[in-house]
Design a protein around this motif. Structure first.
Motif, PDB file in Angstrom:
ATOM      1  N   ILE A 177      -9.999  -2.339   5.777  1.00 54.54           N
ATOM      2  CA  ILE A 177      -8.645  -2.378   5.135  1.00 54.54           C
ATOM      3  C   ILE A 177      -7.775  -4.334   4.963  1.00 54.54           C
ATOM      4  O   ILE A 177      -7.369  -4.327   4.164  1.00 54.54           O
ATOM      5  CB  ILE A 177      -7.700  -1.899   4.886  1.00 54.54           C
ATOM      6  CG1 ILE A 177      -8.302  -0.215   4.055  1.00 54.54           C
ATOM      7  CG2 ILE A 177      -6.642  -1.505   4.016  1.00 54.54           C
ATOM      8  CD1 ILE A 177      -9.414  -0.742   2.380  1.00 54.54           C
ATOM      9  N   TYR A 203      -8.917   2.853  -4.469  1.00 54.39           N
ATOM     10  CA  TYR A 203      -8.248   3.415  -3.350  1.00 54.39           C
ATOM     11  C   TYR A 203      -9.493   4.389  -2.396  1.00 54.39           C
ATOM     12  O   TYR A 203      -9.912   4.571  -1.351  1.00 54.39           O
ATOM     13  CB  TYR A 203      -6.877   2.520  -3.095  1.00 54.39           C
ATOM     14  CG  TYR A 203      -6.494   2.547  -1.347  1.00 54.39           C
ATOM     15  CD1 TYR A 203      -6.814   1.636  -1.166  1.00 54.39           C
ATOM     16  CD2 TYR A 203      -6.057   3.465  -0.966  1.00 54.39           C
ATOM     17  CE1 TYR A 203      -6.625   1.524   0.740  1.00 54.39           C
ATOM     18  CE2 TYR A 203      -5.450   3.447   0.352  1.00 54.39           C
ATOM     19  CZ  TYR A 203      -5.336   2.042   0.771  1.00 54.39           C
ATOM     20  OH  TYR A 203      -5.399   2.013   2.156  1.00 54.39           O
ATOM     21  N   ILE A 246       0.762  -1.245   0.225  1.00 58.28           N
ATOM     22  CA  ILE A 246       0.131   0.187  -0.293  1.00 58.28           C
ATOM     23  C   ILE A 246       0.590   1.105   0.071  1.00 58.28           C
ATOM     24  O   ILE A 246       0.441   2.451  -0.766  1.00 58.28           O
ATOM     25  CB  ILE A 246      -1.193   0.154   1.109  1.00 58.28           C
ATOM     26  CG1 ILE A 246      -2.245  -1.120   0.948  1.00 58.28           C
ATOM     27  CG2 ILE A 246      -2.107   1.766   1.368  1.00 58.28           C
ATOM     28  CD1 ILE A 246      -3.064  -0.755   1.853  1.00 58.28           C
ATOM     29  N   LEU A 287      -6.120   2.771 -10.275  1.00 57.74           N
ATOM     30  CA  LEU A 287      -6.285   2.141  -8.471  1.00 57.74           C
ATOM     31  C   LEU A 287      -5.789   3.051  -7.832  1.00 57.74           C
ATOM     32  O   LEU A 287      -6.133   2.726  -6.608  1.00 57.74           O
ATOM     33  CB  LEU A 287      -4.352   1.239  -8.793  1.00 57.74           C
ATOM     34  CG  LEU A 287      -4.583   0.817  -7.232  1.00 57.74           C
ATOM     35  CD1 LEU A 287      -5.685  -0.662  -7.176  1.00 57.74           C
ATOM     36  CD2 LEU A 287      -3.319  -1.077  -7.684  1.00 57.74           C
ATOM     37  N   VAL A 288      -4.947   4.299  -7.882  1.00 59.53           N
ATOM     38  CA  VAL A 288      -4.637   4.847  -6.152  1.00 59.53           C
ATOM     39  C   VAL A 288      -6.344   5.815  -6.114  1.00 59.53           C
ATOM     40  O   VAL A 288      -7.046   5.733  -5.082  1.00 59.53           O
ATOM     41  CB  VAL A 288      -3.715   5.769  -6.319  1.00 59.53           C
ATOM     42  CG1 VAL A 288      -3.625   6.696  -5.217  1.00 59.53           C
ATOM     43  CG2 VAL A 288      -1.899   4.962  -6.813  1.00 59.53           C
TER      44      VAL A 288
END
Length: 225
Positions: free
Chosen positions: A79, A48, A33, A44-45
């Protein structure tokens, strides 16, 4: 050689100082991470961060008091469970959330801390939770006993729910994988297709179970306010 079917969930790889490498999967998210934030933001970030924002808003509704520290704690728990559930779907990676000891260590400390805080600081309110509204006078003592038992077994039910769901899918995938040596060659594509469907189902179960675990423990925590 496995002594029983559930032995496949036991750590077996030994490294230095009798340390099982399978438990190292608990630390992989520490490496994965933080590296995202060293690069230019990608899809992807952004996904997230969007997930964190949605979870924050949802936990904020459940916890009535405006305390961001509690929200961050339960988001981190979600998470952590989610990543460990997903890592268990990869080959040769041990699923740590399929063990009772790991799941109990996630649910028991939060439950104990909330109970201690509630009974020491909000004693009257904790007693009120033991008697639902509209309970007849003859059933008050009986309802108190039922509520106490249901309150005590909460961390155990959380532990068993997550463990059973993680074991069930992996157990079915293992059983189907062991059948490949005994099937005819023309049946192997059907077996691979079935395993692919089950793998997609397990991915969904990994998300759902991490969400259910974090939501339930947040609800239990919010009852002390």
């Amino acid at each position: 050689m496995m002594t029983n079917l559930f032995s496949m969930f036991d750590p077996s790889t030994i490294f230095f100082f009798n340390l099982s490498l399978n438990w190292m999967s608990l630390l992989l998210f520490i490496i994965i991470i933080p590296s995202f934030f060293w690069f230019i933001p990608n899809n992807l970030v952004l996904f997230y961060l969007k997930l964190l924002i949605n979870l924050f808003n949802e936990f904020k509704i459940i916890i009535k008091k405006n305390n961001n520290n509690f929200n961050l704690m339960f988001i981190s728990l979600f998470i952590f469970i989610l990543i460990n559930n997903f890592l268990g779907l990869f080959p040769y990676i041990f699923t740590s959330t399929s063990h009772l000891s790991i799941n109990l260590s996630l649910s028991l400390p939060i439950w104990i801390s909330s109970m201690l805080f509630g009974w020491l600081n909000l004693t009257n309110q904790m007693f009120i939770h033991l008697v639902p509204n509209g309970t007849p006078n003859l059933l008050i003592s009986f309802m108190v006993l039922i509520e106490l038992i249901s309150n005590i077994i909460r961390p155990i039910t959380l532990m068993i729910r997550l463990t059973a769901n993680m074991i069930a899918g992996h157990l079915l995938l293992t059983l189907l994988g062991n059948m490949g040596f005994k099937l005819m060659y023309f049946l192997l594509p059907f077996l691979l297709f079935l395993q692919l469907i089950l793998l997609m189902l397990e991915s969904a179960v990994s998300i759902i179970q991490s969400y259910v675990f974090s939501i339930l423990i947040t609800l239990y925590f919010s009852e002390i306010y």
